[in-house]
Enzyme design. Structure first.
Site, PDB file in Angstrom:
ATOM      1  N   ASP A 193       0.799  -1.235   0.000  1.00  0.00           N
ATOM      2  CA  ASP A 193       0.000   0.000   0.000  1.00  0.00           C
ATOM      3  C   ASP A 193       0.827   1.279   0.000  1.00  0.00           C
ATOM      4  O   ASP A 193       0.268   2.383  -0.011  1.00  0.00           O
ATOM      5  CB  ASP A 193      -0.957   0.009   1.195  1.00  0.00           C
ATOM      6  CG  ASP A 193      -2.083  -0.990   1.022  1.00  0.00           C
ATOM      7  OD1 ASP A 193      -2.621  -1.060  -0.090  1.00  0.00           O
ATOM      8  OD2 ASP A 193      -2.395  -1.711   1.980  1.00  0.00           O
ATOM      9  N   ASP A 197      -5.695  -4.384  -6.217  1.00  0.00           N
ATOM     10  CA  ASP A 197      -5.433  -3.022  -5.732  1.00  0.00           C
ATOM     11  C   ASP A 197      -3.977  -2.620  -5.971  1.00  0.00           C
ATOM     12  O   ASP A 197      -3.650  -1.442  -6.125  1.00  0.00           O
ATOM     13  CB  ASP A 197      -5.713  -2.904  -4.226  1.00  0.00           C
ATOM     14  CG  ASP A 197      -6.842  -3.790  -3.734  1.00  0.00           C
ATOM     15  OD1 ASP A 197      -7.101  -4.828  -4.360  1.00  0.00           O
ATOM     16  OD2 ASP A 197      -7.438  -3.468  -2.711  1.00  0.00           O
TER      17      ASP A 197
END
Ligand code: GLY
Length: 392
Positions: free
Chosen positions: A116, A175
């Site tokens: 992330d 993602d």
């Protein structure tokens, strides 16, 4: 269905369509940006002075839940502040954006705990550098890109998304496509050139393994660490392994559009069109804001995901700019605008809480953040407003 009921439904449909048209005619990007400024100003007043930033507001509450820099969403609030600085030119927003971005600095010098880092550092320092050219921000971005690259497994050809997870093997989530932008940027702005190759390889491997024959995305692919072979596809945050989780498909559309922008390789553009096509074809809602999963069993009584609509609306504006086919370009722009108008007219939080939007869904299977306000819905909504404004 009896005749009277049919007439009622048709009348309701006509009234809804008329009121939709009336609202659309009154849509003005400037008003929506003024609204975002007002909401963010309210949020600023309630953030504790302890290095945390706002992540989500549960359904029925007015209170933000705050997170520290380690949370995967920690880059969205500073990113929103940078966009507000871009929208207004007001130094107040630059000062706040700088303050909240700097809370994330430790990420650039600690071991990578997951993929992330792109969401965190590129939305904060990335936007900050784009707008200010501050060398300290650049330094943080470059260091973080090297940190993210440590998760790349050359035997598989992707970045490991979740090093500490229950699935075993080498996992990669859709993602993760979003975080490649950090690597592309670093490779072109003084960082290691290998970062470019890692990003391209990740995109190619994902293109090959992450999608069903109809171009819908799995959330997660498990690979064998040693042989690099695909073991299985899972959709952890969706309804079932074979369903189309709305935000997963949104990340894919946005991610492959961005990879085309960075590489100019037409195979990525063709792929982004396929991903957008299946999303738009399967979208059944009048307002173009999807249910949290396109195959959720209780549609139309399932929660929506405003974050997916915000991400896709922003992505379609960029994808339209790469599209020569006039009809397709017009379809993307019309639908993107309709998504943004829907979010503005029917999904804004206004007096309910100080986020921009309501009705986003984070992780329904885990019972977490359902039908609530979430910072990444707000971030991509604001980005879409700014992208739309730049077109005009
Ligand atoms: N990256 C996690 C999510 O989209 O919820």
């Amino acid at each position: 269905m009896n005749t009277r009921f049919k007439i009622m439904i048709s009348t309701l449909f006509i009234v809804t369509s008329i009121s939709y048209a009336q609202k659309s005619n009154s849509f003005d990007i400037k008003n929506e940006l003024v609204y975002c400024v007002a909401q963010a100003s309210k949020t600023l007043k309630v953030i504790p002075d302890d290095g945390t930033s706002p992540r989500s507001v549960p359904n029925g509450s007015k209170e933000w839940k705050f997170v520290n820099y380690k949370d995967w969403t920690s880059g969205f609030w500073p990113g929103e502040l940078w966009y507000l600085y871009e929208a207004t030119g007001d130094k107040k927003w630059e000062k706040e954006a700088d303050k909240f971005s700097r809370f994330l600095t430790p990420l650039s010098v600690t071991k990578a705990s997951d993929h992330d880092l792109g969401f965190q550092i590129f939305n904060s320092f990335g936007n900050g550098y784009r707008l200010t050219k501050n060398k300290e921000y650049k330094n943080s971005i470059l260091k973080t890109a090297d940190t993210l690259a440590t998760l790349f497994n050359p035997k598989v050809g992707t970045i490991l998304s979740w090093p500490n997870n229950k699935y075993g093997g080498h996992n990669t989530i859709i993602d993760n496509m979003m975080n490649l932008e950090l690597l592309f940027w670093a490779s072109k702005n003084g960082g290691n050139k290998k970062l470019y190759n890692i990003a391209v390889k990740h995109a190619e491997t994902t293109m090959q393994n992450h999608f069903r024959p109809d171009f819908t995305s799995y959330h997660l692919i498990i690979y064998d660490n040693e042989t690099g072979k695909k073991i299985k596809g899972i959709t952890a945050q969706g309804y079932s392994d074979d369903s189309m989780w709305a935000r997963g498909q949104a990340w894919a559309i946005y991610g492959f559009t961005m990879v085309y922008r960075e590489t100019k390789n037409p195979k990525f553009l063709d792929f982004a069109h396929q991903l957008a096509r299946v999303y738009l074809n399967k979208l059944t809602t009048e307002d173009l804001v999807p249910y949290w999963d396109f195959n959720a069993p209780d549609i139309p009584n399932e929660p929506r995901d405003a974050s997916a609509a915000a991400i896709v609306s922003s992505a379609l504006i960029e994808l339209s700019s790469f599209t020569k086919d006039k009809n397709l370009k017009s379809e993307y722009l019309t639908k993107s605008k309709k998504m943004i108008v829907s979010l503005s007219d029917y999904y804004q939080s206004r007096d309910i809480n100080s986020a921009f939007l309501l009705h986003a869904t984070g992780h329904k299977p885990a019972g977490s953040e359902i039908d609530c306000s979430i910072n990444y819905a707000d971030y991509y909504y604001l980005e879409a407003l700014l992208r739309l404004q730049k077109l005009k």
